[in-house]
Design a protein around this motif. Structure first.
Motif, PDB file in Angstrom:
ATOM      1  N   SER A  14      36.647  37.987  34.873  1.00 21.09           N
ATOM      2  CA  SER A  14      37.419  38.081  33.625  1.00 21.09           C
ATOM      3  C   SER A  14      38.907  37.794  33.784  1.00 21.09           C
ATOM      4  O   SER A  14      39.540  37.280  32.864  1.00 21.09           O
ATOM      5  N   MET A  15      39.460  38.134  34.921  1.00 23.67           N
ATOM      6  CA  MET A  15      40.913  37.994  35.061  1.00 23.67           C
ATOM      7  C   MET A  15      41.324  36.670  35.705  1.00 23.67           C
ATOM      8  O   MET A  15      42.354  36.103  35.366  1.00 23.67           O
ATOM      9  N   PRO A  17      40.448  33.412  35.628  1.00 21.14           N
ATOM     10  CA  PRO A  17      40.807  32.175  34.893  1.00 21.14           C
ATOM     11  C   PRO A  17      42.221  32.262  34.277  1.00 21.14           C
ATOM     12  O   PRO A  17      42.982  31.296  34.358  1.00 21.14           O
ATOM     13  N   GLU A  18      42.557  33.429  33.709  1.00 19.92           N
ATOM     14  CA  GLU A  18      43.900  33.592  33.110  1.00 19.92           C
ATOM     15  C   GLU A  18      44.968  33.663  34.200  1.00 19.92           C
ATOM     16  O   GLU A  18      46.082  33.161  34.027  1.00 19.92           O
ATOM     17  N   LEU A  19      44.601  34.289  35.307  1.00 15.90           N
ATOM     18  CA  LEU A  19      45.577  34.429  36.397  1.00 15.90           C
ATOM     19  C   LEU A  19      45.918  33.085  37.034  1.00 15.90           C
ATOM     20  O   LEU A  19      47.038  32.887  37.499  1.00 15.90           O
ATOM     21  N   GLU A  20      44.942  32.183  37.001  1.00 20.40           N
ATOM     22  CA  GLU A  20      45.205  30.839  37.555  1.00 20.40           C
ATOM     23  C   GLU A  20      46.316  30.153  36.765  1.00 20.40           C
ATOM     24  O   GLU A  20      47.191  29.502  37.345  1.00 20.40           O
ATOM     25  N   VAL A  21      46.295  30.328  35.433  1.00 12.31           N
ATOM     26  CA  VAL A  21      47.334  29.741  34.565  1.00 12.31           C
ATOM     27  C   VAL A  21      48.676  30.429  34.863  1.00 12.31           C
ATOM     28  O   VAL A  21      49.709  29.769  35.035  1.00 12.31           O
ATOM     29  N   LEU A  22      48.624  31.767  34.942  1.00 11.69           N
ATOM     30  CA  LEU A  22      49.844  32.539  35.207  1.00 11.69           C
ATOM     31  C   LEU A  22      50.419  32.228  36.592  1.00 11.69           C
ATOM     32  O   LEU A  22      51.633  32.207  36.792  1.00 11.69           O
ATOM     33  N   ASP A  91      50.794  41.861  30.501  1.00  8.37           N
ATOM     34  CA  ASP A  91      49.707  41.584  29.548  1.00  8.37           C
ATOM     35  C   ASP A  91      48.417  41.180  30.254  1.00  8.37           C
ATOM     36  O   ASP A  91      47.336  41.590  29.870  1.00  8.37           O
ATOM     37  N   HIS A  92      48.557  40.357  31.282  1.00  4.17           N
ATOM     38  CA  HIS A  92      47.358  39.795  31.904  1.00  4.17           C
ATOM     39  C   HIS A  92      46.828  40.605  33.080  1.00  4.17           C
ATOM     40  O   HIS A  92      45.678  40.434  33.466  1.00  4.17           O
ATOM     41  N   LYS A  96      44.944  44.620  31.448  1.00  3.63           N
ATOM     42  CA  LYS A  96      43.532  44.315  31.732  1.00  3.63           C
ATOM     43  C   LYS A  96      42.923  45.361  32.653  1.00  3.63           C
ATOM     44  O   LYS A  96      41.792  45.795  32.460  1.00  3.63           O
TER      45      LYS A  96
END
Lengths: 321, 185
Positions: A14-15, A17-22, A91-92, A96
């Motif tokens: 869950s985390m 994919p978003e962490l890759e962007v961050l 936020d991420h 989470k």
């Protein structure tokens, strides 16, 4: 409390994919900062040479002026660049993790406990001049009302040279929850520095502490080694601090490895765990794509959310049901 | 001569301090015992209700229930010494503990709301008694230390102060109380 294996799964599923962007944002900021650092370092050398050779300044004076001012400039750039990242990180990552541990909890990164909560706890009776905080977590854990946040309370003082400086009264995590028993009087549990350093003399000094209640000596050697207890009623203090609770407090002290302050006021338990850093801020130099880095935040938040179960605050006595 | 008066003054101050300290410790023991007595009385007041609600179910425990009633009557006598109260409390705690274990054999009783309420209240009082016992033991330890340690033992000898008895804290009180199990129907 959820097991480690499931947090690892949650992190990757869950985390991640978003962490890759961050992580891309982080790398951009780090790159900018590296460039800024290099540029400012060059500026500092040029400034130093100018000051030392053209303006004939002493070595130390020229060095301090050039490198000191560029360092200040770098810190400004660092804060400016990392501010946005810090918010996104909260936020991420922080939010989470909290929702993974307990989805019912509410996390507000800009809010913190009200000053009257801090004052009511009676943990720190010293007057303060600045009260700041962040990262408020609140909600019901196993039916127990809980709030905790990162708190920083300071006092202004003047040094011998007349310089104004800030001294920490408390910096760390501040936790408040409903206690599972009714009680009328207040009890304060503080880290025992005096007795550990001064022995019997320390114990005597503690009994002379005017600002606090009566010194309560308890029948748990390990607890007494770590803590000193002040209460208004020796019987009620022991009604609150049962053998089981003292054991749990010692375990929390050993687990956190930090100074812990506790108080029991108006049927609430207040816990302050001393840390000398902002706890929910990101470390810019560490990669988000390594679980070991995220794990530190998970462990800290698990410890805080786990306090209700650890102290069995949900197992209310008959009259509190 | 001046030195003599200074030494005499210091000795006098020490004597006054020791006397006051011993009196304060004696009073502390008495105060805490009064607090303990108050919570013990709360338990004694609860016993008639408890007996009334369990006696029709616990037909095989008649002897135990009679023993509890006898102990309560003895404990409510006004002319008891502290050591007698301590002994009665110890015996009553043990019998009540046994009775609560025996409750497990009576499922209908465990489902009775009135009994559960009494059991919950009794448990709460037991916690208060435990706290009061611990506070009493600490005050007695401070008192016993003061009357046995030099030089306050000399003063205690003049004041005819005697060593006091402490409670034996039952081992189950040192264990974690599992409230969930306690209230399981």
């Amino acid at each position: 409390m959820k097991k480690r294996a499931s947090i690892v799964d949650y992190y990757y599923e869950s985390m991640y994919p978003e962490l890759e962007v961050l992580e891309q944002d982080r790398l951009v900021i780090v790159s900018k900062l590296k460039k800024a650092a290099f540029f400012l370092f060059c500026c500092a050398i040029i400034a130093y040479l100018l000051l030392h050779q053209n303006f004939h300044m002493e070595f130390l004076e020229a060095f301090m002026l050039s490198f000191g001012s560029t360092f200040m400039l770098f810190m400004f750039v660092y804060r400016h660049e990392s501010a946005g990242y810090s918010m996104l990180f909260k936020d991420h990552v922080i939010e989470k993790i909290i929702h993974f541990l307990d989805p019912s909890l509410i996390y507000q990164k800009h809010r913190y406990l009200l000053e009257n909560v801090y004052q009511k706890s009676e943990l720190f009776i010293e007057a303060y001049d600045r009260y700041r905080g962040s990262d408020l977590v609140e909600g019901l854990i196993e039916g127990v009302g809980v709030q905790f946040c990162d708190l920083h309370v300071e006092k202004k003082y003047r040094t011998k040279n007349g310089k104004e400086e800030w001294k920490d009264i408390f910096s760390g995590l501040f936790f408040v929850a409903d206690f599972n028993k009714h009680f009328q009087t207040n009890v304060v549990v503080l880290p025992d520095h005096a007795e550990r350093i001064l022995g019997v003399v320390g114990s005597w000094l503690q009994s002379m502490n005017i600002g606090r209640g009566e010194l309560i000596k308890l029948d748990d050697a390990l607890f007494e080694k770590y803590f000193v207890v002040y209460g208004e009623d020796p019987i009620e203090s022991r009604y609150i601090l049962t053998h089981a609770l003292m054991e749990k407090i010692v375990q929390l002290r050993q687990k956190s490895g930090k100074n812990i302050y506790l108080s029991f006021v108006d049927s609430k338990i207040y816990i302050a765990i001393e840390y000398n850093k902002a706890l929910f801020e990101p470390i810019l130099w560490k990669s988000l794509l390594k679980f070991s880095y995220i794990k530190e935040y998970v462990e800290l938040l698990s410890m805080m959310i786990g306090i209700v179960k650890h102290f069995k605050l949900d197992e209310k006595l008959w009259s509190k049901r | 001569m001046q030195t003599f008066f200074i030494v005499l003054g210091v000795i006098l101050l020490i004597v006054v301090f020791m006397y006051n300290s011993l009196i304060s410790k004696t009073n502390q023991v008495e105060n805490i015992f009064a607090g303990l007595d108050a919570v013990l009385k709360k338990r004694y007041d609860l016993i008639p209700n408890l007996i009334a609600s369990v006696k029709e179910y616990m037909v095989h425990e008649r002897e135990t229930l009679e023993k509890i009633t006898t102990l309560r009557t003895q404990a409510l006598q006004t002319n008891l010494h502290s050591h007698e109260k301590i002994a009665l409390d110890k015996e009553l705690s043990s019998i009540l503990g046994g009775l609560m274990v025996a409750v497990e054999n009576y499922p209908t009783l465990k489902a009775n709301e009135n009994f559960l309420h009494l059991q919950g209240t009794l448990h709460e009082i037991e916690e208060q008694i435990s706290a009061a016992r611990r506070a009493y033991n600490q005050s007695v330890t401070d008192y016993n230390n003061a009357i046995e340690m030099f030089p306050s033992n000399v003063m205690a000898g003049f004041m005819k102060l005697r060593r006091k008895e402490v409670f034996n804290i039952p081992s189950q009180e040192r264990q974690n109380v599992d409230v969930k199990n306690l209230f399981q129907k």
